[in-house]
Motif scaffolding. Sequence first.
Motif, PDB file in Angstrom:
ATOM      1  N   ALA A   9       4.383   1.140  -7.613  1.00  0.00           N
ATOM      2  CA  ALA A   9       5.809   1.331  -7.903  1.00  0.00           C
ATOM      3  C   ALA A   9       6.035   1.403  -9.412  1.00  0.00           C
ATOM      4  CB  ALA A   9       6.624   0.193  -7.288  1.00  0.00           C
ATOM      5  N   VAL A  10       5.370   0.538 -10.171  1.00  0.00           N
ATOM      6  CA  VAL A  10       5.508   0.560 -11.634  1.00  0.00           C
ATOM      7  C   VAL A  10       4.933   1.857 -12.190  1.00  0.00           C
ATOM      8  CG1 VAL A  10       4.689  -0.521 -13.771  1.00  0.00           C
ATOM      9  CG2 VAL A  10       5.566  -1.941 -11.902  1.00  0.00           C
ATOM     10  N   HIS A  11       3.764   2.233 -11.691  1.00  0.00           N
ATOM     11  CA  HIS A  11       3.099   3.453 -12.169  1.00  0.00           C
ATOM     12  C   HIS A  11       3.952   4.699 -11.905  1.00  0.00           C
ATOM     13  CE1 HIS A  11      -0.128   6.198 -13.189  1.00  0.00           C
ATOM     14  NE2 HIS A  11       0.048   6.812 -12.028  1.00  0.00           N
ATOM     15  N   LYS A  12       4.553   4.784 -10.734  1.00  0.00           N
ATOM     16  CA  LYS A  12       5.368   5.944 -10.364  1.00  0.00           C
ATOM     17  C   LYS A  12       6.787   5.849 -10.923  1.00  0.00           C
ATOM     18  CE  LYS A  12       2.542   8.078  -7.395  1.00  0.00           C
ATOM     19  NZ  LYS A  12       2.113   9.439  -7.492  1.00  0.00           N
ATOM     20  N   GLY A  13       7.198   4.653 -11.346  1.00  0.00           N
ATOM     21  CA  GLY A  13       8.537   4.473 -11.880  1.00  0.00           C
ATOM     22  C   GLY A  13       9.604   4.487 -10.798  1.00  0.00           C
ATOM     23  N   VAL A  14       9.260   4.005  -9.615  1.00  0.00           N
ATOM     24  CA  VAL A  14      10.204   3.955  -8.499  1.00  0.00           C
ATOM     25  C   VAL A  14      10.212   2.540  -7.933  1.00  0.00           C
ATOM     26  CG1 VAL A  14       9.933   6.404  -7.897  1.00  0.00           C
ATOM     27  CG2 VAL A  14       8.461   4.704  -6.822  1.00  0.00           C
ATOM     28  N   SER A  15      11.146   2.298  -7.026  1.00  0.00           N
ATOM     29  CA  SER A  15      11.217   0.974  -6.407  1.00  0.00           C
ATOM     30  C   SER A  15      10.135   0.832  -5.337  1.00  0.00           C
ATOM     31  CB  SER A  15      12.595   0.766  -5.784  1.00  0.00           C
ATOM     32  OG  SER A  15      12.743   1.624  -4.667  1.00  0.00           O
ATOM     33  N   LYS A  16       9.854  -0.425  -5.013  1.00  0.00           N
ATOM     34  CA  LYS A  16       8.895  -0.687  -3.931  1.00  0.00           C
ATOM     35  C   LYS A  16       9.433  -0.144  -2.610  1.00  0.00           C
ATOM     36  CE  LYS A  16       8.477  -5.070  -5.249  1.00  0.00           C
ATOM     37  NZ  LYS A  16       8.093  -6.499  -5.196  1.00  0.00           N
ATOM     38  N   SER A  17      10.738  -0.215  -2.422  1.00  0.00           N
ATOM     39  CA  SER A  17      11.342   0.319  -1.198  1.00  0.00           C
ATOM     40  C   SER A  17      11.102   1.816  -1.085  1.00  0.00           C
ATOM     41  CB  SER A  17      12.849   0.043  -1.182  1.00  0.00           C
ATOM     42  OG  SER A  17      13.095  -1.328  -1.048  1.00  0.00           O
ATOM     43  N   ALA A  18      11.174   2.536  -2.213  1.00  0.00           N
ATOM     44  CA  ALA A  18      10.948   3.980  -2.189  1.00  0.00           C
ATOM     45  C   ALA A  18       9.498   4.292  -1.810  1.00  0.00           C
ATOM     46  CB  ALA A  18      11.290   4.603  -3.541  1.00  0.00           C
ATOM     47  N   VAL A  19       8.562   3.519  -2.336  1.00  0.00           N
ATOM     48  CA  VAL A  19       7.144   3.730  -2.006  1.00  0.00           C
ATOM     49  C   VAL A  19       6.921   3.471  -0.518  1.00  0.00           C
ATOM     50  CG1 VAL A  19       4.785   2.910  -2.398  1.00  0.00           C
ATOM     51  CG2 VAL A  19       6.346   3.180  -4.333  1.00  0.00           C
ATOM     52  N   VAL A  20       7.456   2.365  -0.010  1.00  0.00           N
ATOM     53  CA  VAL A  20       7.279   2.027   1.402  1.00  0.00           C
ATOM     54  C   VAL A  20       7.953   3.082   2.281  1.00  0.00           C
ATOM     55  CG1 VAL A  20       7.880   0.344   3.195  1.00  0.00           C
ATOM     56  CG2 VAL A  20       6.986  -0.437   0.987  1.00  0.00           C
ATOM     57  N   ALA A  21       9.147   3.551   1.894  1.00  0.00           N
ATOM     58  CA  ALA A  21       9.850   4.564   2.677  1.00  0.00           C
ATOM     59  C   ALA A  21       9.043   5.868   2.724  1.00  0.00           C
ATOM     60  CB  ALA A  21      11.240   4.816   2.090  1.00  0.00           C
ATOM     61  N   ALA A  22       8.467   6.269   1.593  1.00  0.00           N
ATOM     62  CA  ALA A  22       7.668   7.493   1.568  1.00  0.00           C
ATOM     63  C   ALA A  22       6.417   7.346   2.427  1.00  0.00           C
ATOM     64  CB  ALA A  22       7.294   7.845   0.130  1.00  0.00           C
ATOM     65  N   ALA A  23       5.782   6.185   2.355  1.00  0.00           N
ATOM     66  CA  ALA A  23       4.576   5.952   3.155  1.00  0.00           C
ATOM     67  C   ALA A  23       4.920   5.945   4.643  1.00  0.00           C
ATOM     68  CB  ALA A  23       3.929   4.641   2.742  1.00  0.00           C
ATOM     69  N   LEU A  24       6.024   5.330   4.983  1.00  0.00           N
ATOM     70  CA  LEU A  24       6.445   5.266   6.377  1.00  0.00           C
ATOM     71  C   LEU A  24       6.820   6.653   6.896  1.00  0.00           C
ATOM     72  CD1 LEU A  24       6.905   3.332   8.715  1.00  0.00           C
ATOM     73  CD2 LEU A  24       9.235   2.975   7.887  1.00  0.00           C
ATOM     74  N   ALA A  25       7.506   7.434   6.078  1.00  0.00           N
ATOM     75  CA  ALA A  25       7.875   8.796   6.481  1.00  0.00           C
ATOM     76  C   ALA A  25       6.619   9.641   6.708  1.00  0.00           C
ATOM     77  CB  ALA A  25       8.759   9.442   5.413  1.00  0.00           C
ATOM     78  N   SER A  26       5.647   9.497   5.834  1.00  0.00           N
ATOM     79  CA  SER A  26       4.397  10.237   5.987  1.00  0.00           C
ATOM     80  C   SER A  26       3.670   9.805   7.253  1.00  0.00           C
ATOM     81  CB  SER A  26       3.514  10.009   4.772  1.00  0.00           C
ATOM     82  OG  SER A  26       2.263  10.615   4.941  1.00  0.00           O
ATOM     83  N   PHE A  27       3.639   8.517   7.499  1.00  0.00           N
ATOM     84  CA  PHE A  27       2.938   7.991   8.673  1.00  0.00           C
ATOM     85  C   PHE A  27       3.613   8.417   9.973  1.00  0.00           C
ATOM     86  CE2 PHE A  27       2.064   4.642  11.803  1.00  0.00           C
ATOM     87  CZ  PHE A  27       0.677   4.635  11.775  1.00  0.00           C
ATOM     88  N   HIS A  29      -2.205  -6.115  -0.702  1.00  0.00           N
ATOM     89  CA  HIS A  29      -1.340  -4.949  -0.506  1.00  0.00           C
ATOM     90  C   HIS A  29      -0.075  -5.070  -1.342  1.00  0.00           C
ATOM     91  CE1 HIS A  29      -3.363  -4.248   3.635  1.00  0.00           C
ATOM     92  NE2 HIS A  29      -3.997  -3.608   2.676  1.00  0.00           N
ATOM     93  N   ALA A  30       0.438  -6.284  -1.456  1.00  0.00           N
ATOM     94  CA  ALA A  30       1.635  -6.507  -2.270  1.00  0.00           C
ATOM     95  C   ALA A  30       1.356  -6.187  -3.736  1.00  0.00           C
ATOM     96  CB  ALA A  30       2.124  -7.947  -2.112  1.00  0.00           C
ATOM     97  N   LYS A  31       0.195  -6.602  -4.223  1.00  0.00           N
ATOM     98  CA  LYS A  31      -0.182  -6.312  -5.615  1.00  0.00           C
ATOM     99  C   LYS A  31      -0.309  -4.807  -5.829  1.00  0.00           C
ATOM    100  CE  LYS A  31      -2.782 -10.588  -6.227  1.00  0.00           C
ATOM    101  NZ  LYS A  31      -4.130 -11.159  -6.342  1.00  0.00           N
ATOM    102  N   ARG A  32      -0.967  -4.129  -4.894  1.00  0.00           N
ATOM    103  CA  ARG A  32      -1.146  -2.678  -5.018  1.00  0.00           C
ATOM    104  C   ARG A  32       0.198  -1.960  -4.951  1.00  0.00           C
ATOM    105  NH1 ARG A  32      -5.614  -0.879  -0.904  1.00  0.00           N
ATOM    106  NH2 ARG A  32      -5.199   1.123  -1.890  1.00  0.00           N
ATOM    107  N   LEU A  33       1.113  -2.445  -4.096  1.00  0.00           N
ATOM    108  CA  LEU A  33       2.448  -1.864  -3.987  1.00  0.00           C
ATOM    109  C   LEU A  33       3.203  -2.025  -5.302  1.00  0.00           C
ATOM    110  CD1 LEU A  33       4.699  -0.563  -2.282  1.00  0.00           C
ATOM    111  CD2 LEU A  33       5.306  -2.878  -1.495  1.00  0.00           C
ATOM    112  N   ASP A  34       3.117  -3.204  -5.894  1.00  0.00           N
ATOM    113  CA  ASP A  34       3.770  -3.444  -7.193  1.00  0.00           C
ATOM    114  C   ASP A  34       3.224  -2.495  -8.259  1.00  0.00           C
ATOM    115  OD1 ASP A  34       5.362  -5.505  -6.239  1.00  0.00           O
ATOM    116  OD2 ASP A  34       3.955  -7.092  -6.841  1.00  0.00           O
ATOM    117  N   ARG A  35       1.902  -2.396  -8.347  1.00  0.00           N
ATOM    118  CA  ARG A  35       1.288  -1.520  -9.356  1.00  0.00           C
ATOM    119  C   ARG A  35       1.691  -0.063  -9.158  1.00  0.00           C
ATOM    120  NH1 ARG A  35      -3.546  -4.913  -8.669  1.00  0.00           N
ATOM    121  NH2 ARG A  35      -4.283  -3.388  -7.162  1.00  0.00           N
TER     122      ARG A  35
END
Length: 156
Positions: free
Chosen positions: A22-40, A14-20
């Motif tokens: 975040a790099v692909h979207k050009g955002v921080s890992k925190s932003a990806v996790v925050a968006a996923a958490l907000a959606s959930f 999951h950490a590897k997928r999160l890194d990929r």
Amino acid sequence: MSRARLNIFIEPEHAKRLDRLAVHKGVSKSAVVAAALASFLSPDDGDQREAAIAKRLDRLSRQFDRLERDQNVLIETVALYVRYFLTVSIPVPEGQQDAARAQGRARYVQFIEQLGRHLQRGRSLVREVHEEIEPEAEPLPVGQGEPEEAADGPAV
């Protein structure tokens, strides 16, 4: 806006997928996790998902109803034809059976060619029957009958 700091443990994959991501979207890992958490945690998310599933189920139910109706039309058509054929057919004398078989093969080839032309034009016996039985009903969806332009030649 202040943010709370969390220390979490996640699976290495999951950490590897999160890194990929975040790099692909050009955002921080925190932003990806925050968006996923907000959606959930979103209360509307479950309602939206349920509405989407209900819409798909309704569409599938309508398609199933059309398939069932079309199948009934086809079954009744074949049954009526068989009854008619058996009623009007007379036995072929032994001496004429070879000629009758040859004529039957020729008629079958002609039938298959005509059916092929009919299907290539997108024509549908089921649609024609449906329109004759219920002329006021809503038209069948595309792919369930013939196109708007009239096709030339005899219909099957």
